[in-house]
Design a protein around this motif. Structure first.
Motif, short mmCIF file in Angstrom:
data_model
loop_
_atom_site.label_atom_id
_atom_site.label_comp_id
_atom_site.label_asym_id
_atom_site.label_seq_id
_atom_site.Cartn_x
_atom_site.Cartn_y
_atom_site.Cartn_z
N VAL A 31 33.70 46.70 35.86
CA VAL A 31 34.72 47.49 35.17
C VAL A 31 36.08 47.25 35.81
N CYS A 88 37.30 44.69 37.24
CA CYS A 88 37.90 43.39 36.92
C CYS A 88 37.90 43.13 35.41
N SER A 89 37.59 44.15 34.63
CA SER A 89 37.59 44.05 33.16
C SER A 89 36.71 42.90 32.67
N ALA A 121 34.04 40.74 30.76
CA ALA A 121 33.49 40.72 29.41
C ALA A 121 32.01 40.35 29.45
N CYS A 170 25.51 48.10 30.28
CA CYS A 170 26.57 47.12 30.00
C CYS A 170 26.92 47.10 28.53
N ILE A 226 30.09 45.00 27.92
CA ILE A 226 29.90 43.86 28.82
C ILE A 226 28.58 43.19 28.46
#
Length: 76
Positions: A11, A13-14, A16, A46, A51
């Motif tokens: 989260v 480091c954002s 994907a 996730c 994510i």
């Protein structure tokens, strides 16, 4: 394994997507029932966060196990 501890750096480091990796000190990378359970749990968490889990790899001595390669990666 606490999902919040795994998710925190993802989260922050954002991320994907992520690949989960851990080792088995026994040297045998065959997944345990606990490995299957935590893979499913982390995949669900996730998915809620947007994510994608690309794989969960277990490292042993001289070989590894990939949930994705084995077709055992759960969908979120």
């Amino acid at each position: 394994v606490q999902p919040r501890e795994v998710m925190k750096p993802l989260v922050l480091c954002s991320a994907a997507a992520a690949v989960l990796v851990h080792n088995h000190p026994s040297g045998t990378p065959d997944p345990s029932s606990e490995d299957h359970a935590i893979t499913e749990r982390l995949t669900k968490v996730c998915d809620l966060l947007g994510i994608t889990i690309l794989d969960h790899v277990i490292v042993g001595v001289g070989r590894h196990f990939s949930f994705a390669d084995a077709g055992q990666l759960p969908s979120g």
